[in-house]
Enzyme design. Sequence first.
Site, short mmCIF file in Angstrom:
data_model
loop_
_atom_site.label_atom_id
_atom_site.label_comp_id
_atom_site.label_asym_id
_atom_site.label_seq_id
_atom_site.Cartn_x
_atom_site.Cartn_y
_atom_site.Cartn_z
N ASN A 1 4.53 -11.83 -24.83
CA ASN A 1 3.71 -12.08 -23.63
C ASN A 1 4.58 -12.77 -22.59
O ASN A 1 4.84 -13.97 -22.69
CB ASN A 1 2.50 -12.96 -24.01
CG ASN A 1 1.65 -13.32 -22.80
OD1 ASN A 1 1.84 -12.75 -21.71
ND2 ASN A 1 0.72 -14.25 -22.97
N TRP A 2 4.99 -12.00 -21.61
CA TRP A 2 5.87 -12.57 -20.57
C TRP A 2 5.12 -13.50 -19.62
O TRP A 2 5.73 -14.21 -18.83
CB TRP A 2 6.49 -11.45 -19.73
CG TRP A 2 7.50 -10.60 -20.44
CD1 TRP A 2 7.86 -10.64 -21.76
CD2 TRP A 2 8.28 -9.56 -19.85
NE1 TRP A 2 8.81 -9.70 -22.02
CE2 TRP A 2 9.09 -9.01 -20.86
CE3 TRP A 2 8.37 -9.03 -18.56
CZ2 TRP A 2 9.98 -7.96 -20.62
CZ3 TRP A 2 9.25 -7.99 -18.32
CH2 TRP A 2 10.05 -7.46 -19.35
N LYS A 3 3.79 -13.44 -19.65
CA LYS A 3 2.98 -14.19 -18.66
C LYS A 3 3.44 -13.79 -17.25
O LYS A 3 3.84 -12.65 -17.05
CB LYS A 3 3.07 -15.69 -18.93
CG LYS A 3 2.78 -16.02 -20.41
CD LYS A 3 2.58 -17.46 -20.71
CE LYS A 3 2.27 -17.62 -22.19
NZ LYS A 3 1.94 -18.98 -22.57
N HIS B 1 -6.90 -14.76 -23.22
CA HIS B 1 -5.83 -15.75 -23.39
C HIS B 1 -6.33 -17.09 -22.83
O HIS B 1 -7.06 -17.12 -21.84
CB HIS B 1 -4.57 -15.29 -22.65
CG HIS B 1 -3.37 -16.12 -23.01
ND1 HIS B 1 -3.18 -17.37 -22.48
CD2 HIS B 1 -2.36 -15.89 -23.88
CE1 HIS B 1 -2.06 -17.88 -23.00
NE2 HIS B 1 -1.55 -17.00 -23.85
N GLU C 1 -5.01 -19.23 -21.05
CA GLU C 1 -4.69 -19.44 -19.63
C GLU C 1 -5.71 -18.72 -18.74
O GLU C 1 -6.07 -19.21 -17.68
CB GLU C 1 -3.25 -18.98 -19.35
CG GLU C 1 -2.24 -19.93 -19.99
CD GLU C 1 -0.91 -19.31 -20.36
OE1 GLU C 1 -0.56 -18.23 -19.86
OE2 GLU C 1 -0.19 -19.94 -21.16
N GLU D 1 -4.27 -18.84 -31.23
CA GLU D 1 -3.34 -19.61 -30.41
C GLU D 1 -3.95 -20.97 -30.10
O GLU D 1 -4.77 -21.09 -29.17
CB GLU D 1 -3.08 -18.90 -29.08
CG GLU D 1 -2.29 -17.61 -29.20
CD GLU D 1 -1.49 -17.34 -27.94
OE1 GLU D 1 -0.26 -17.18 -28.04
OE2 GLU D 1 -2.07 -17.30 -26.84
N GLY E 1 3.34 -23.47 -25.19
CA GLY E 1 4.32 -23.99 -24.23
C GLY E 1 4.69 -25.45 -24.44
O GLY E 1 5.28 -26.06 -23.56
N SER F 1 4.22 -21.67 -29.25
CA SER F 1 5.55 -22.24 -29.49
C SER F 1 6.33 -21.55 -30.62
O SER F 1 7.10 -22.20 -31.32
CB SER F 1 5.46 -23.75 -29.73
OG SER F 1 5.06 -24.39 -28.53
N GLY G 1 5.39 -16.36 -26.29
CA GLY G 1 5.43 -16.53 -24.85
C GLY G 1 6.84 -16.81 -24.37
O GLY G 1 7.67 -15.90 -24.23
N GLY G 2 7.15 -18.08 -24.16
CA GLY G 2 8.42 -18.49 -23.58
C GLY G 2 9.65 -17.83 -24.21
O GLY G 2 10.54 -17.34 -23.50
P1 13P Z 1 4.60 -20.02 -25.91
O1 13P Z 1 5.25 -19.16 -26.97
O2 13P Z 1 5.41 -20.19 -24.68
O3 13P Z 1 4.12 -21.30 -26.51
O4 13P Z 1 3.30 -19.23 -25.44
C1 13P Z 1 2.42 -18.75 -26.38
C2 13P Z 1 1.46 -17.85 -25.73
O5 13P Z 1 0.61 -18.28 -24.97
C3 13P Z 1 1.59 -16.41 -25.99
O6 13P Z 1 0.48 -15.72 -25.54
#
Ligand code: 13P
Length: 224
Positions: free
Chosen positions: A8-10, A82, A84, A149, A155, A186, A207-208
Site C-alpha cells: 500500500n503506497w498510500k 483503511h 486512514e 491493522e 507508521g 509496521s 505501507g512505508g
Molecule cells: P506501515 O507499514 O507504514 O505501518 O503502514 C501500514 C498500513 O497502513 C498498510 O495499509
Amino acid sequence: MQKWIVANWKMNGSKNLLNEYKNAFKSIENLIVCPPFIYLEESADLIFGAQNVNQLAKGACTGEISVQMLVEREVKYCLVGHSERRQQFHETNNIVRSKAEACLGANITPIICIGETLEQYEANQTTEVLERQLAECSPSESGFWIAYEPVWAIGTGKTPTTDEISAVHFMLRKKLPNTTLLYGGSVNDDNAATIIAIPNVDGVLVGGASLDVAAVAVILKHAR
Ligand code: 13P
C-alpha cells in the site's frame, strides 16, 4: 504455501517507483501493488489493487472512482475501510460494507481493513472492537479478504507481540475459515519473517516499507 504481500503506497510513489516495481517484480504471483489511482495500469507485469473505491455505480461525486472504472483498468483487488480513510474521510462501517459489496459485484476482491485504536488496545477491547467491525463491515457474500491493522501500529514502528497477532488471527480464522487474512502495521524487512510465520497469517499489508524495492524483495523472500 506462498503468502501474500500487499504493498500500500498510500499517497506516495511516482512513475519512477512503478517502473522499479515492474523491473524488480515482473510476474510475481503473490505481490499485489496498490499505488495511487493515477498509477494503476492494465499490465500483465504486476497485479494491481486500488486503495479505495466509491460505493456508488456513478454520479455526481467529484474526485471519486467507481468499481467499473477499476474493472476497465483490470484491477483485481481493492483496499476498503483503511483506518486512514475511516479517520480522515469519515468512512463508517456501513460505508465500508457498501464498498466491499460494490467490489464483489464487479468481481474485485475487497480487502477489508479492521483494527483497534491505541485507546481500545490499552482498554483490552481489541476482540470486541474487531468483532463489531467484522459484523458491520462484512458483506453477506463471501470472497472478501480481511486485513488486521491495529491503528496504533500503523507508521509507528510498533507491532503487537507475536502472541497477540496469533490470538487475533486465530479468532478471525474461527469466524472466517476460508478467508484470506492479512496482518498490517509496521511490517518491514526485519520483522516480516517472524510475522509471516505466525499461524493463520496468510500475508502482510505493507505501507512505508513498500516504497523501498529492496525491502519488498526481502519481504517477498520470506513469503515463499
Ligand atoms: P506501515 O507499514 O507504514 O505501518 O503502514 C501500514 C498500513 O497502513 C498498510 O495499509
